[in-house]
Design an enzyme around this catalytic site. Sequence first.
Site, short mmCIF file in Angstrom:
data_model
loop_
_atom_site.label_atom_id
_atom_site.label_comp_id
_atom_site.label_asym_id
_atom_site.label_seq_id
_atom_site.Cartn_x
_atom_site.Cartn_y
_atom_site.Cartn_z
N ASP A 1 0.60 -0.99 0.08
CA ASP A 1 -0.21 -0.35 0.05
C ASP A 1 1.07 1.52 0.21
O ASP A 1 1.71 1.08 0.51
CB ASP A 1 -0.69 0.21 1.21
CG ASP A 1 -2.34 -0.41 0.71
OD1 ASP A 1 -2.42 -1.09 0.33
OD2 ASP A 1 -2.94 -1.19 1.89
N MET B 1 -15.20 9.27 -3.16
CA MET B 1 -15.49 10.74 -2.65
C MET B 1 -16.13 10.75 -1.17
O MET B 1 -16.92 9.35 -0.55
CB MET B 1 -16.36 11.44 -3.90
CG MET B 1 -17.82 11.12 -4.45
SD MET B 1 -19.03 11.77 -5.19
CE MET B 1 -20.21 11.19 -5.59
N SER B 2 -16.48 11.96 -0.39
CA SER B 2 -17.53 11.91 0.77
C SER B 2 -17.35 13.91 0.79
O SER B 2 -17.39 14.52 -0.09
CB SER B 2 -16.46 12.07 2.23
OG SER B 2 -14.92 13.09 2.13
N ASP C 1 -9.95 -5.75 2.88
CA ASP C 1 -9.08 -5.93 2.17
C ASP C 1 -9.20 -7.99 2.17
O ASP C 1 -7.72 -8.47 2.04
CB ASP C 1 -7.50 -6.06 2.31
CG ASP C 1 -6.86 -4.49 2.86
OD1 ASP C 1 -7.22 -3.91 1.21
OD2 ASP C 1 -7.15 -3.24 3.80
N LYS D 1 -16.63 16.19 -1.84
CA LYS D 1 -14.73 16.50 -2.27
C LYS D 1 -14.45 14.76 -2.52
O LYS D 1 -14.34 13.87 -1.48
CB LYS D 1 -13.89 16.52 -1.21
CG LYS D 1 -13.96 16.00 0.31
CD LYS D 1 -13.37 17.00 0.98
CE LYS D 1 -13.29 16.11 2.85
NZ LYS D 1 -12.45 14.88 2.64
N ASP E 1 -5.41 -4.22 6.16
CA ASP E 1 -6.69 -4.18 7.59
C ASP E 1 -7.73 -3.77 7.25
O ASP E 1 -8.52 -4.27 8.59
CB ASP E 1 -5.77 -3.68 8.59
CG ASP E 1 -5.87 -2.16 7.35
OD1 ASP E 1 -6.50 -1.80 6.21
OD2 ASP E 1 -5.51 -0.70 8.20
N THR F 1 -16.83 4.76 -3.79
CA THR F 1 -17.84 6.03 -4.35
C THR F 1 -16.55 7.33 -5.08
O THR F 1 -16.34 7.41 -5.64
CB THR F 1 -18.60 6.82 -3.40
OG1 THR F 1 -18.66 7.19 -2.22
CG2 THR F 1 -20.06 6.29 -3.55
N PHE G 1 -16.71 8.57 3.49
CA PHE G 1 -15.86 7.93 2.22
C PHE G 1 -15.95 6.85 1.75
O PHE G 1 -15.50 6.11 3.32
CB PHE G 1 -14.31 8.44 2.80
CG PHE G 1 -12.92 7.38 1.37
CD1 PHE G 1 -13.08 9.25 -0.17
CD2 PHE G 1 -12.69 6.83 1.03
CE1 PHE G 1 -12.41 8.11 -1.15
CE2 PHE G 1 -12.25 6.01 0.31
CZ PHE G 1 -12.04 6.74 -0.39
N SER G 2 -16.61 6.46 0.54
CA SER G 2 -16.28 4.41 0.46
C SER G 2 -15.10 4.64 -0.49
O SER G 2 -14.71 5.19 -1.44
CB SER G 2 -17.43 3.86 0.20
OG SER G 2 -17.91 4.58 -0.55
#
Length: 699
Positions: free
Chosen positions: A318, A394-395, A539, A412, A535, A392, A388-389
């Site tokens: 990552d 964005m949040s 994942d 954003k 984590d 998508t 946030f996801s």
Amino acid sequence: MTAATAALKKPLGLTGEMYRRAFLDSLAKLNPRLMMRNPVMFVVEVGSVLTTALWIQALIGTGEAPAWYIGFVSLWLWFTVLFANFSEALAEGRGKAQAEGLRRARRETLAKRLKEPRHGAAFESVPSTELKKGDAFLVDAGDAIAADGEVIEGIASVDESAITGESAPVIRESGGDRSAVTGGTRVLSDWLVVRLTAEPGGGFLDRMIKLIEGARRQKTPNEIALNILLAAFTIIFLVVCVTLLPFSLFSVQVAGHGAPVTVTVLVALLVCLIPTTIGGLLAAIGIAGMDRMIRHNVIATSGRAVEAAGDVDVLLLDKTGTVTLGNRMATEFTPAPGVAKERLADAAQLASLADETPEGRSIAVLAKEQYGLRGREVREIAAHFVPFSAQTRMSGADIQADNPAFRRIIRKGASEAIRAFVEAEGGTFPPAVLQTVQDVSRAGGTPLVVAENSEVLGVIYLKDIVKGGIKERFAQLRLMGIRTVMITGDNQLTATAIAAEAGVDDFLAEAKPEDKLRLIREYQQGGRLVAMTGDGTNDAPALAQADVAVAMNTGTQSAREAANMIDLDSNPTKLMEIVEIGKQLLMTRGTLTTFSIANDVAKYFAIIPAAFATTYPALNALNIMKLASPESAILSAVIFNALIIVALIPIALRGVKYRPVSAVQLLRRHLLIYGFGGLVAPFLGIKLIDMLMAAFGWA
């Protein structure tokens, strides 16, 4: 640092108590049922029993050789078996000492078992051992968490020093990637409702204890293959030595002089020619490899996982927290044409009020510092915040969404996600904003685009910093033939800039959970072994697919269950150390195998002339070491064969020093040191023992 963590991280210091316990355990391991697991050493034990019987026969009657001679050979054959058992017992003993430290950390606690899985429901206090999988229990400030579980309600700071050794508390909350809690840790503030995810005796500390003690240790594929090879060598030499007796009797009869070889000499020859050195140290090498992983605060579910780490040739890393420092910080607002900077800053701050990430907080701070925008109360603005996801990307916040006149839908996020949002609202994406996004990405930053309703307001510049020295580490991994792949949710331009600065071999941009899984499968289909860290729940599929999967201890229960290693420090860069430890295990096994096979050559020159020179005097030409007598030659070879196991125990436990070089350089170096060294050392050692025996008049 607690006693448990100190036990985990304790270096190779071996105490007198460990030596005493290892000696007693080595005697217990003489049980033939246990010895049969190691074919090489089982043959040595059978030979020891046979020569002991011949020694007793020589004491009470006429033996095939002097009693003192058979007795000394028998004694050193038993020492060979005991030294091999001692090496394994010593490796296990260190693990047992660590397990005892963990047992001291684990204690039975009272749990507030809830009758309904919600805060405020009635509860009853029960011992932690009475909890069952699926039970929900309440943990208030100051309480110890009774067992492993998943937070289903609440948020609290938790002291996990009993597990990780870190004194700083961590936040645990329901949902997200920080919902797993471990039995034995303590809640410092607020409260949590936890659902039990492990049966009694199957908690994290319990599993650690069992793994450390080696109770469930299974041989790895490479170890099984090597055992089969060693057993094949043993069978071949066994057949050869058995046929030598009738051959010797026939030769004496035909030659008319000399004496046939004795059973004692044949047993000594067999033991010296089979690979007893690596056969005696093989188990200790595997146990010590797992122990080194534990002392780096990584719990492996099996030796197979440690070994697989050494064979890995692709690392999926990552970007945030591994390649870069993480904690990207907002440094600049760049508005779209016709938009005031203050309006962009105001919208960016509103979208970040509920964002508790370092990036979100830095946006709010930058808006306050540059434009004097004070933080607003969430209740005052009647906002519904959109988290946030990964899907998508964005949040944002929905402010007075039910009132068309004052409706403000602020988002954003990544430029592609915001473009889709704006176009869905009937707006367009300005070319100037697209150019700003590209400029920020080329500079290695992360652009976040802000939009309100159908209008794009501008770009937030998040600066990400590559870790110092990471490029050199990647270069070392490349020398070892390991390919590094950076995984990031950033766009292609940003990922390209960071990848170039960090020196990774490849990267996957705009990565979603299914993209990681697909990438791992592609590498595996090409015959590669893949390692990755994770984590979160998203994942878990990729962790389950990876050959070496390292879950962060701070991660979700599903991630920890999918992985075959757990990093108690929750440090993503630990993956590189894990690979190095795995390679050290394989290097240690390989080098000691090379040494063991090479040092058998000298024993030919010691025992063959001593056994057959009376029948074939020409064989004395092979006595290049000029050993004092046949008895001294055989005894010297048997004594050296036993002592070399003791001499190599520290290397087996500590491991061969790891160097990040190419496979060709590594092979050349080890053949020179351990191959040539294994060839020369027995000549010197056997000659020295022979000289000492001659000096004491035993030759």
